[in-house]
Design a protein around this motif. Structure first.
Motif, PDB file in Angstrom:
ATOM      1  N   ASN A  10       0.798  -1.225   0.000  1.00  0.00           N
ATOM      2  CA  ASN A  10       0.000   0.000   0.000  1.00  0.00           C
ATOM      3  C   ASN A  10       0.833   1.278   0.000  1.00  0.00           C
ATOM      4  O   ASN A  10       0.301   2.374  -0.187  1.00  0.00           O
ATOM      5  CB  ASN A  10      -0.968   0.031   1.192  1.00  0.00           C
ATOM      6  CG  ASN A  10      -0.258   0.139   2.519  1.00  0.00           C
ATOM      7  OD1 ASN A  10       0.443  -0.791   2.909  1.00  0.00           O
ATOM      8  ND2 ASN A  10      -0.419   1.261   3.221  1.00  0.00           N
ATOM      9  N   LYS A  11       2.163   1.154   0.177  1.00  0.00           N
ATOM     10  CA  LYS A  11       3.013   2.345   0.169  1.00  0.00           C
ATOM     11  C   LYS A  11       4.450   1.947  -0.130  1.00  0.00           C
ATOM     12  O   LYS A  11       4.792   0.760  -0.192  1.00  0.00           O
ATOM     13  CB  LYS A  11       2.946   3.070   1.521  1.00  0.00           C
ATOM     14  CG  LYS A  11       3.431   2.245   2.703  1.00  0.00           C
ATOM     15  CD  LYS A  11       3.292   3.018   4.014  1.00  0.00           C
ATOM     16  CE  LYS A  11       3.753   2.173   5.196  1.00  0.00           C
ATOM     17  NZ  LYS A  11       3.617   2.915   6.482  1.00  0.00           N
ATOM     18  N   PHE A  15       4.263  -0.411  -3.181  1.00  0.00           N
ATOM     19  CA  PHE A  15       3.327   0.331  -4.012  1.00  0.00           C
ATOM     20  C   PHE A  15       3.951   0.688  -5.359  1.00  0.00           C
ATOM     21  O   PHE A  15       3.321   0.529  -6.411  1.00  0.00           O
ATOM     22  CB  PHE A  15       2.875   1.601  -3.293  1.00  0.00           C
ATOM     23  CG  PHE A  15       1.973   2.481  -4.111  1.00  0.00           C
ATOM     24  CD1 PHE A  15       0.634   2.162  -4.263  1.00  0.00           C
ATOM     25  CD2 PHE A  15       2.461   3.611  -4.740  1.00  0.00           C
ATOM     26  CE1 PHE A  15      -0.207   2.966  -5.026  1.00  0.00           C
ATOM     27  CE2 PHE A  15       1.629   4.414  -5.503  1.00  0.00           C
ATOM     28  CZ  PHE A  15       0.296   4.099  -5.652  1.00  0.00           C
ATOM     29  N   ARG A  37      -6.561   1.597   3.191  1.00  0.00           N
ATOM     30  CA  ARG A  37      -5.362   2.009   2.453  1.00  0.00           C
ATOM     31  C   ARG A  37      -5.098   1.077   1.285  1.00  0.00           C
ATOM     32  O   ARG A  37      -4.658   1.500   0.209  1.00  0.00           O
ATOM     33  CB  ARG A  37      -4.163   2.023   3.397  1.00  0.00           C
ATOM     34  CG  ARG A  37      -4.233   3.091   4.477  1.00  0.00           C
ATOM     35  CD  ARG A  37      -3.050   2.979   5.422  1.00  0.00           C
ATOM     36  NE  ARG A  37      -3.122   3.968   6.491  1.00  0.00           N
ATOM     37  CZ  ARG A  37      -2.250   4.039   7.482  1.00  0.00           C
ATOM     38  NH1 ARG A  37      -1.239   3.176   7.557  1.00  0.00           N
ATOM     39  NH2 ARG A  37      -2.387   4.964   8.418  1.00  0.00           N
ATOM     40  N   ALA A  41      -4.869   2.188  -2.612  1.00  0.00           N
ATOM     41  CA  ALA A  41      -3.633   1.958  -3.361  1.00  0.00           C
ATOM     42  C   ALA A  41      -3.914   1.166  -4.624  1.00  0.00           C
ATOM     43  O   ALA A  41      -3.410   1.485  -5.714  1.00  0.00           O
ATOM     44  CB  ALA A  41      -2.627   1.226  -2.478  1.00  0.00           C
ATOM     45  N   THR A 188      11.897   6.461   1.622  1.00  0.00           N
ATOM     46  CA  THR A 188      10.540   6.053   1.962  1.00  0.00           C
ATOM     47  C   THR A 188      10.294   6.273   3.451  1.00  0.00           C
ATOM     48  O   THR A 188      11.221   6.581   4.210  1.00  0.00           O
ATOM     49  CB  THR A 188      10.310   4.553   1.649  1.00  0.00           C
ATOM     50  OG1 THR A 188      11.134   3.768   2.519  1.00  0.00           O
ATOM     51  CG2 THR A 188      10.636   4.226   0.193  1.00  0.00           C
TER      52      THR A 188
END
Length: 230
Positions: A10-11, A15, A37, A41, A188
């Motif tokens: 999701n990130k 992602f 989330r 995404a 990140t």
């Protein structure tokens, strides 16, 4: 159509890997613990959200059953989910510290491979284990490398374990392509956005390894510049 599952998607690197693989034509399942989330995404990249907690046998089993029912196949598994844990002084590291991190980074990888191995073997597929340069005993022991000055007992040892899992699974299942990759020090949330390269650069080696064809290598450990020492 190549079907790919990415954990922790999701990130961050997960992602971005999903985004690039969808753009390359893969059908991508984004595995995430948080449904809100995860759905957001998946929608943003044109993938499919799948609820997945790699620390839960039941969750992993349910995800495998869903992908078999919906897609009927799995060609690529990207074991990206990982946590750093607290970077405590070595004197303060406890067994509990390792258990928390290992449950995601190491045992989570084993849970995923065990559950999805039947599907992957049916497709002669690939597994990409997202490791770290901090998991290399050679690199972290080299005074010329900055990694050698860090005392990351928990995280580094978990990634060394991921590397060993990679080599052992690769030997056991020669019909698959099973490799470890080091995305590098990427900017990140994982490192408080202190990384020296972009998330696009970090995802490069993950994506390239996921897209390697049937004649691609197995049992390797590399970053975007080439092969790394174990």
């Amino acid at each position: 159509m190549t079907t790919t599952l990415i954990t922790g998607a999701n990130k961050g690197l997960g992602f971005e890997t999903a985004r690039q693989l969808v753009a390359a034509g893969h059908t991508v399942y984004l595995g995430c613990r948080d449904a809100g989330r995860g759905r957001a995404a998946a929608e943003s990249v044109g993938g499919h959200f799948i609820e997945l907690d790699v620390t839960s046998d039941a969750s992993v089993t349910a995800a495998a059953e869903r992908i078999r029912a919906e897609a009927g196949r799995l060609d690529v598994l990207v074991n990206n989910a990982g946590i750093s844990g607290a970077f405590a002084s070595p004197a303060d590291v406890t067994a509990g510290s390792l258990q928390e991190v290992y449950d995601v980074n190491v045992f989570g990888t084993v849970r995923m491979i065990h559950a999805f191995l039947p599907l992957l073997r049916e497709s002669s597929g690939a597994i990409v284990n997202v490791s770290s340069g901090m998991g290399s005993i050679t690199i972290t022991s080299d005074p010329a490398r900055g990694e050698s000055a860090l005392h990351s007992v928990v995280y580094s040892s978990s990634k060394s374990a991921v590397n060993m899992l990679t080599t052992q699974y690769a030997k056991a299942f020669p019909e698959l392509r099973i490799n470890a990759v080091d995305p590098g020090y990427t900017n990140t949330e994982f490192n408080g956005n202190r990384g020296t390269q972009t998330v696009e650069e970090g995802a490069e080696v993950i994506v390239a390894t996921a897209m390697a064809g049937a004649d691609g290598p197995s049992g390797t450990y590399k970053d975007r510049s080439g092969t790394l020492p174990w």
